[in-house]
Write a protein that holds these residues in place. Structure first.
Motif, PDB file in Angstrom:
ATOM      1  N   PRO A   2       0.896  -1.386  -0.023  1.00 50.90           N
ATOM      2  CA  PRO A   2       0.042   0.003  -0.028  1.00 50.90           C
ATOM      3  C   PRO A   2       0.663   1.250   0.076  1.00 50.90           C
ATOM      4  CG  PRO A   2       0.020  -1.104   2.105  1.00 50.90           C
ATOM      5  CD  PRO A   2       0.754  -1.906   1.279  1.00 50.90           C
ATOM      6  N   THR A   3       0.987   1.865  -1.332  1.00 47.89           N
ATOM      7  CA  THR A   3       1.746   3.024  -1.550  1.00 47.89           C
ATOM      8  C   THR A   3       1.101   4.362  -0.438  1.00 47.89           C
ATOM      9  OG1 THR A   3       0.373   3.653  -3.182  1.00 47.89           O
ATOM     10  CG2 THR A   3       2.749   2.742  -3.641  1.00 47.89           C
ATOM     11  N   SER A   4      -0.257   4.154  -0.061  1.00 48.13           N
ATOM     12  CA  SER A   4      -0.846   5.205   0.852  1.00 48.13           C
ATOM     13  C   SER A   4      -0.086   5.446   1.948  1.00 48.13           C
ATOM     14  CB  SER A   4      -2.152   5.033   1.017  1.00 48.13           C
ATOM     15  OG  SER A   4      -2.225   3.660   1.472  1.00 48.13           O
ATOM     16  N   ILE A   7       3.285   7.750   1.062  1.00 50.37           N
ATOM     17  CA  ILE A   7       3.232   9.262   0.385  1.00 50.37           C
ATOM     18  C   ILE A   7       3.021  10.050   1.671  1.00 50.37           C
ATOM     19  CG2 ILE A   7       1.564  10.749  -0.907  1.00 50.37           C
ATOM     20  CD1 ILE A   7       0.729   8.031  -2.404  1.00 50.37           C
ATOM     21  N   PRO A   8       2.299   9.746   2.672  1.00 54.07           N
ATOM     22  CA  PRO A   8       2.156  11.002   3.546  1.00 54.07           C
ATOM     23  C   PRO A   8       3.533  11.306   4.444  1.00 54.07           C
ATOM     24  CG  PRO A   8       0.724   9.212   3.979  1.00 54.07           C
ATOM     25  CD  PRO A   8       1.549   8.949   3.135  1.00 54.07           C
ATOM     26  N   GLU A 113      -1.300   9.017   9.789  1.00 57.39           N
ATOM     27  CA  GLU A 113      -0.200   8.605   8.774  1.00 57.39           C
ATOM     28  C   GLU A 113       1.132   9.720   9.175  1.00 57.39           C
ATOM     29  OE1 GLU A 113      -3.607   8.620   8.194  1.00 57.39           O
ATOM     30  OE2 GLU A 113      -3.272   9.344   6.375  1.00 57.39           O
TER      31      GLU A 113
END
Lengths: 271, 309
Positions: A2-4, A7-8, A113
């Motif tokens: 999960p790249t999500s 990213i944060p 995150e």
């Protein structure tokens, strides 16, 4: 993957949390500075000079070296490991559970995150800062003629130490997410710090046992210690450094998404 | 023409631990309006609120804050909302002033006049003389003031206050009420949860009553009371002569009474009251208009009869 979860790390909110920790630290720098300076100094004096004078020279990589030279890169690696782990476990747990400052931050534009990345970056920054202080102490030993290393490589080692500390902070945060209470803080020390520390070549060369050799191959601290030893003692960029970097990246890729999920459940009771 | 609501949450559903705790709740709040969210413990108030300010992700439903969808535009939506949580969640490493200034750093675009805004709030909330104190040194009332000041620092359009006066003495409660009233006059939409019925009645323009995760009633206080409780409440001692007869009369009409200490509280509409008077002409009792306390009792009674059936 999960790249999500990654990213944060680049969001301004994560930097805002990091900034908050810096701000608090800078207010008490004069007391906070003492332990990271004194600890390596005492360790190097007690073990490197004191114990080292009682020992015959060590054989490392087929070369005879004195114990202080053997110990110096190990202490550098161990400082990054311990500082980061302690910050992301103990300090983050206090902020999350007792001070409830995470909850306060989460009522703003900051999301969980960002808090997690902010904590990880802070632990890694602090560990790198402490490692830099170890470098200063080592240079001091060098100035007195007690230690000879490839000094320019000290600076080059800092980015790798930051990456390592970031990865170790992910282990600390895993325990922050899962420890039932403060009374269980001893667990990670027995489960992580002692095994990783003892099987790492930090303070002494591991006995040549097949089992230990196998374990040390997947121990990132072992590769970091050995990589730094090659770099600082011989001036060579050894494959141990690449192995350490690879393991650090792998740890981050695996642990950060897990931490996000577990912490969401812990903080919000959701997920 | 109706004013567009600043908070517009539709069809909220949330399950926690395998149990559906919010089940199709709609929440709206207009500028300058105070919405009182009421319900017994476990009704789904805090879960609904936590979804609206982004702590929990709804399983279904949409939440719009000042026109920004909380899921697809979280930064813009969060910029437009402020939160005062049930617990004090200060940053223990900062002073009162430091807490406000640090909170300001968690918003983008940056608050251009952060220092001036901090001074303004310290004055407005009576915190100026404590600005250099650490928050844990403040009394309960002042801690709540700081929590609310922090929630409105960035000039949000919607403010969520989750039980803002719980545990405060009467004087401190009144001071917090005045602050909440001032938020309304500034045009903010205020969503308030509370267990204090007098507080809900005094502060709220509109009430929304939740029970078992669903909206049980909504509207003006008097309408909500009429819908859930009835128009009158008859109060009489439990040990009244002929109590069995009263029980039988209630049962025959499908009604039930709440017991508070040694009294029965019988919610009745006008026709029911007339029938009661006719059925028990010699009985001595008190008739009063219902309050929000009766609402809670009625909801508790409904819940327990629901769980019995």
């Amino acid at each position: 993957m999960p790249t999500s979860a990654f990213i944060p790390a680049f969001a301004w909110q994560s930097r805002a949390i990091l900034g908050r920790h810096w701000r608090v630290h800078l207010r008490k720098w004069h007391t906070a500075l003492l332990p990271p300076l004194m600890e390596p100094l005492i360790m190097l004096l007690a073990f490197g000079v004191g114990l080292g004078s009682q020992m015959t020279a060590l054989t490392w990589n087929g070369t005879s070296i004195d114990y202080l030279t053997y110990l110096a890169p190990g202490i550098l690696a161990y400082t990054a490991f311990m500082t980061s782990f302690f910050q992301s476990l103990f300090s983050a747990y206090v902020r999350m559970h007792f001070q409830k400052s995470w909850e306060g931050q989460l009522t703003t534009q900051v999301r969980l995150e960002h808090v997690v990345w902010g904590e990880a970056f802070w632990a890694a920054s602090m560990a790198t800062m402490y490692a830099a202080m170890v470098c200063v102490v080592l240079v001091g030993f060098g100035a007195f003629g007690s230690l000879t290393l490839h000094w320019p490589w000290l600076l080059a080692a800092l980015p790798l130490l930051f990456l390592g500390a970031l990865a170790f902070s992910a282990i600390g945060l895993l325990f922050t997410a899962t420890l039932p209470s403060m009374d269980h803080m001893g667990l990670p020390f027995f489960l992580v710090i002692m095994p990783i520390g003892f099987a790492s070549n930090t303070y002494f060369p591991l006995p040549d046992l097949p089992v230990l050799n196998q374990i040390s191959l997947v121990n990132p601290l072992y590769h970091l210690c050995e990589g730094l030893r090659w770099l600082l003692i011989t001036g060579e960029v050894h494959w141990h450094l690449a192995a350490a970097a690879g393991l650090f990246v792998l740890m981050l890729l695996v642990l950060i998404p897990i931490n996000m999920r577990l912490l969401r459940r812990r903080v919000f009771g959701d997920g | 023409m109706s004013i567009a609501p600043l908070l517009d949450a539709r069809g909220l559903v949330k399950s926690l631990g395998g149990k559906r705790v919010v089940d199709g709740v709609d929440l709206t709040c207009a500028p300058g309006e105070v919405l009182g969210l009421l319900g017994p413990n476990g009704a789904g108030k805090t879960t609904s609120l936590r979804m609206c300010y982004g702590f929990l992700r709804p399983d279904a439903g949409t939440i719009s804050i000042a026109g920004h969808d909380l899921t697809s535009a979280p930064d813009a939506a969060r910029q437009a909302l402020g939160v005062c949580t049930q617990d004090d969640t200060f940053d223990a490493d900062f002073s009162v002033r430091g807490n406000l200034e640090q909170t300001g750093r968690y918003y983008r675009p940056r608050i251009p006049d952060l220092k001036q805004r901090t001074d303004e709030l310290l004055d407005q909330f009576g915190l100026k003389e404590y600005e250099h104190h650490m928050p844990e040194m403040l009394s309960g009332g002042y801690k709540r003031r700081l929590m609310i000041a922090r929630a409105v620092l960035h000039r949000p359009k919607v403010v969520f206050l989750d039980e803002p006066t719980t545990g405060l003495d009467p004087q401190a409660r009144v001071a917090v009420w005045e602050l909440i009233a001032s938020l309304r006059t500034q045009g903010m939409a205020v969503v308030l949860t509370t267990h204090y019925m007098d507080e809900a009645e005094r502060l709220s323009d509109r009430l929304l009553v939740l029970q078992s995760g669903k909206v049980r009633a909504g509207g003006l206080a008097k309408h909500v009371l009429g819908d859930v409780v009835g128009e009158h409440v008859v109060v009489l001692p439990v040990n009244t002569m002929g109590a069995e007869g009263i029980q039988a009369w209630l049962t025959s009409r499908g009604l039930s009474a709440s017991t508070v200490l040694a009294n029965w509280h019988l919610p009745l509409d006008a026709a029911g009251l007339a029938a009661f008077v006719a059925a028990f002409p010699t009985l001595r009792y008190e008739v009063r208009i219902p309050t929000l306390d009766d609402l809670f009792l009625a909801l508790a009674e409904e819940k327990s009869s629901g769980s019995r059936t």
